[in-house]
Design a protein around this motif. Structure first.
Motif, PDB file in Angstrom:
ATOM      1  N   PHE A  28      56.404 -58.682 -33.256  1.00 16.86           N
ATOM      2  CA  PHE A  28      57.824 -58.811 -33.758  1.00 16.86           C
ATOM      3  C   PHE A  28      58.216 -60.000 -33.689  1.00 16.86           C
ATOM      4  O   PHE A  28      58.722 -60.281 -34.825  1.00 16.86           O
ATOM      5  CB  PHE A  28      58.521 -57.565 -33.263  1.00 16.86           C
ATOM      6  CG  PHE A  28      57.854 -56.113 -33.130  1.00 16.86           C
ATOM      7  CD1 PHE A  28      57.359 -55.756 -34.448  1.00 16.86           C
ATOM      8  CD2 PHE A  28      58.094 -55.359 -32.136  1.00 16.86           C
ATOM      9  CE1 PHE A  28      56.901 -54.357 -34.582  1.00 16.86           C
ATOM     10  CE2 PHE A  28      57.754 -54.049 -32.133  1.00 16.86           C
ATOM     11  CZ  PHE A  28      57.048 -53.549 -33.322  1.00 16.86           C
ATOM     12  N   ILE A  49      56.457 -62.301 -36.492  1.00 19.00           N
ATOM     13  CA  ILE A  49      56.921 -61.855 -37.864  1.00 19.00           C
ATOM     14  C   ILE A  49      58.361 -62.374 -37.974  1.00 19.00           C
ATOM     15  O   ILE A  49      58.855 -62.903 -39.093  1.00 19.00           O
ATOM     16  CB  ILE A  49      56.914 -60.451 -38.058  1.00 19.00           C
ATOM     17  CG1 ILE A  49      55.522 -60.043 -37.710  1.00 19.00           C
ATOM     18  CG2 ILE A  49      57.412 -59.946 -39.469  1.00 19.00           C
ATOM     19  CD1 ILE A  49      54.247 -60.643 -38.493  1.00 19.00           C
ATOM     20  N   MET A  50      59.369 -62.443 -36.911  1.00 21.25           N
ATOM     21  CA  MET A  50      60.635 -62.773 -37.180  1.00 21.25           C
ATOM     22  C   MET A  50      60.713 -64.345 -37.324  1.00 21.25           C
ATOM     23  O   MET A  50      61.620 -64.617 -38.425  1.00 21.25           O
ATOM     24  CB  MET A  50      61.345 -62.202 -36.109  1.00 21.25           C
ATOM     25  CG  MET A  50      61.686 -60.958 -36.061  1.00 21.25           C
ATOM     26  SD  MET A  50      62.282 -60.150 -37.282  1.00 21.25           S
ATOM     27  CE  MET A  50      63.926 -60.378 -37.303  1.00 21.25           C
ATOM     28  N   PRO A  62      58.417 -65.516 -41.286  1.00 22.22           N
ATOM     29  CA  PRO A  62      58.642 -64.176 -42.284  1.00 22.22           C
ATOM     30  C   PRO A  62      57.581 -64.399 -43.557  1.00 22.22           C
ATOM     31  O   PRO A  62      57.252 -63.404 -44.198  1.00 22.22           O
ATOM     32  CB  PRO A  62      60.303 -64.389 -43.006  1.00 22.22           C
ATOM     33  CG  PRO A  62      60.385 -65.884 -42.745  1.00 22.22           C
ATOM     34  CD  PRO A  62      59.740 -66.226 -41.364  1.00 22.22           C
ATOM     35  N   GLN A  63      56.953 -65.495 -44.001  1.00 19.13           N
ATOM     36  CA  GLN A  63      56.246 -65.626 -44.950  1.00 19.13           C
ATOM     37  C   GLN A  63      54.623 -65.240 -44.748  1.00 19.13           C
ATOM     38  O   GLN A  63      53.857 -65.474 -45.376  1.00 19.13           O
ATOM     39  CB  GLN A  63      56.152 -67.079 -45.562  1.00 19.13           C
ATOM     40  CG  GLN A  63      57.507 -67.586 -46.031  1.00 19.13           C
ATOM     41  CD  GLN A  63      57.977 -66.441 -47.149  1.00 19.13           C
ATOM     42  OE1 GLN A  63      57.078 -66.235 -48.058  1.00 19.13           O
ATOM     43  NE2 GLN A  63      59.204 -65.883 -47.017  1.00 19.13           N
ATOM     44  N   LYS A  82      50.998 -63.539 -44.122  1.00 18.87           N
ATOM     45  CA  LYS A  82      50.604 -62.619 -44.921  1.00 18.87           C
ATOM     46  C   LYS A  82      49.605 -61.690 -44.255  1.00 18.87           C
ATOM     47  O   LYS A  82      48.982 -60.821 -44.685  1.00 18.87           O
ATOM     48  CB  LYS A  82      49.648 -63.306 -46.124  1.00 18.87           C
ATOM     49  CG  LYS A  82      50.700 -64.144 -46.966  1.00 18.87           C
ATOM     50  CD  LYS A  82      51.541 -63.118 -47.873  1.00 18.87           C
ATOM     51  CE  LYS A  82      52.486 -64.088 -48.863  1.00 18.87           C
ATOM     52  NZ  LYS A  82      53.677 -63.780 -49.082  1.00 18.87           N
ATOM     53  N   TYR A 110      54.205 -51.035 -38.450  1.00 16.09           N
ATOM     54  CA  TYR A 110      55.199 -51.982 -38.828  1.00 16.09           C
ATOM     55  C   TYR A 110      54.585 -53.238 -39.797  1.00 16.09           C
ATOM     56  O   TYR A 110      55.206 -53.749 -40.670  1.00 16.09           O
ATOM     57  CB  TYR A 110      55.828 -52.917 -37.513  1.00 16.09           C
ATOM     58  CG  TYR A 110      56.900 -53.918 -37.820  1.00 16.09           C
ATOM     59  CD1 TYR A 110      58.011 -53.896 -38.226  1.00 16.09           C
ATOM     60  CD2 TYR A 110      56.320 -55.208 -37.339  1.00 16.09           C
ATOM     61  CE1 TYR A 110      58.732 -54.863 -38.227  1.00 16.09           C
ATOM     62  CE2 TYR A 110      57.213 -56.292 -37.668  1.00 16.09           C
ATOM     63  CZ  TYR A 110      58.291 -56.224 -38.108  1.00 16.09           C
ATOM     64  OH  TYR A 110      59.162 -57.201 -38.353  1.00 16.09           O
ATOM     65  N   LEU A 111      53.225 -53.937 -39.333  1.00 19.47           N
ATOM     66  CA  LEU A 111      52.753 -54.786 -40.144  1.00 19.47           C
ATOM     67  C   LEU A 111      52.502 -54.016 -41.511  1.00 19.47           C
ATOM     68  O   LEU A 111      52.762 -54.852 -42.585  1.00 19.47           O
ATOM     69  CB  LEU A 111      51.509 -55.190 -39.394  1.00 19.47           C
ATOM     70  CG  LEU A 111      51.482 -56.034 -38.216  1.00 19.47           C
ATOM     71  CD1 LEU A 111      50.237 -56.102 -37.507  1.00 19.47           C
ATOM     72  CD2 LEU A 111      52.285 -57.285 -38.408  1.00 19.47           C
ATOM     73  N   LYS A 112      51.996 -52.794 -41.762  1.00 21.57           N
ATOM     74  CA  LYS A 112      51.584 -52.317 -42.950  1.00 21.57           C
ATOM     75  C   LYS A 112      53.156 -52.013 -43.708  1.00 21.57           C
ATOM     76  O   LYS A 112      53.010 -52.603 -45.007  1.00 21.57           O
ATOM     77  CB  LYS A 112      51.281 -50.782 -42.689  1.00 21.57           C
ATOM     78  CG  LYS A 112      50.700 -50.301 -44.011  1.00 21.57           C
ATOM     79  CD  LYS A 112      49.945 -48.805 -43.733  1.00 21.57           C
ATOM     80  CE  LYS A 112      49.142 -48.596 -45.021  1.00 21.57           C
ATOM     81  NZ  LYS A 112      48.314 -47.511 -44.533  1.00 21.57           N
ATOM     82  N   MET A 113      54.182 -51.764 -43.186  1.00 22.21           N
ATOM     83  CA  MET A 113      55.517 -51.953 -43.844  1.00 22.21           C
ATOM     84  C   MET A 113      55.964 -53.289 -44.449  1.00 22.21           C
ATOM     85  O   MET A 113      56.727 -53.352 -45.415  1.00 22.21           O
ATOM     86  CB  MET A 113      56.766 -51.087 -42.846  1.00 22.21           C
ATOM     87  CG  MET A 113      56.214 -49.521 -42.613  1.00 22.21           C
ATOM     88  SD  MET A 113      57.702 -49.046 -41.540  1.00 22.21           S
ATOM     89  CE  MET A 113      58.741 -50.093 -41.331  1.00 22.21           C
ATOM     90  N   GLN A 114      55.504 -54.227 -43.696  1.00 18.54           N
ATOM     91  CA  GLN A 114      55.793 -55.485 -43.883  1.00 18.54           C
ATOM     92  C   GLN A 114      54.975 -56.084 -45.095  1.00 18.54           C
ATOM     93  O   GLN A 114      54.986 -57.200 -45.480  1.00 18.54           O
ATOM     94  CB  GLN A 114      56.080 -56.497 -42.687  1.00 18.54           C
ATOM     95  CG  GLN A 114      56.919 -56.006 -41.700  1.00 18.54           C
ATOM     96  CD  GLN A 114      58.298 -56.169 -42.425  1.00 18.54           C
ATOM     97  OE1 GLN A 114      58.724 -56.954 -42.996  1.00 18.54           O
ATOM     98  NE2 GLN A 114      59.249 -55.029 -41.984  1.00 18.54           N
ATOM     99  N   ILE A 145      51.817 -56.790 -44.314  1.00 20.64           N
ATOM    100  CA  ILE A 145      50.935 -57.848 -43.482  1.00 20.64           C
ATOM    101  C   ILE A 145      49.576 -56.980 -43.271  1.00 20.64           C
ATOM    102  O   ILE A 145      49.584 -56.184 -42.639  1.00 20.64           O
ATOM    103  CB  ILE A 145      51.801 -58.522 -42.314  1.00 20.64           C
ATOM    104  CG1 ILE A 145      53.112 -58.956 -42.742  1.00 20.64           C
ATOM    105  CG2 ILE A 145      50.843 -59.260 -41.393  1.00 20.64           C
ATOM    106  CD1 ILE A 145      53.954 -59.499 -41.615  1.00 20.64           C
TER     107      ILE A 145
END
Length: 112
Positions: free
Chosen positions: A14, A17-18, A21-22, A24, A43-47, A49
């Motif tokens: 987390f 990712i914060m 933010p770019q 991939k 969380y990664l899937k939702m983002q 990534i």
């Protein structure tokens, strides 16, 4: 793409990712893939990534903290795509040529 050479906790993922933010994809050693929590995977899937499995071969972190994918790899991907090769064949060929993981090469082919 960020390669983590340690077993990341949910907080590590987390925070990364914060701060980035770019990003991939996260590239994680095979031995650590099984220990990534389902909540972190969701969380990664939702983002959007991707979670890639594999190791970085031949990289010495005592000399250089970062490792870059050679332009030669991107050139070969482009060449094989222009020749009409199937993605699976490109991935298999580049895994043998580069010693990069199959997930990693697959990600590069799909995003090239």
């Amino acid at each position: 793409i960020v390669h983590l050479a340690f077993r990341p906790s949910n907080t590590d993922i987390f925070s990364l990712i914060m701060k980035c933010p770019q990003v991939k994809a996260l590239h994680i050693p095979i031995s650590y893939m099984r220990t990534i929590s389902s909540s972190a995977q969701m969380y990664l899937k939702m983002q959007g990534i991707e979670l890639l499995e594999g190791d970085v071969w031949g990289h010495r972190k005592d000399i250089n903290e970062y490792s870059e994918v050679s332009q030669h790899v991107y050139d070969r991907i482009k060449q094989y795509l222009q020749e009409g090769m199937q993605e699976e064949d490109i991935i298999d060929k580049l895994v043998r040529e580069t010693r990069l993981s199959q997930d990693f090469i697959s990600f590069l082919v799909k995003n090239n």
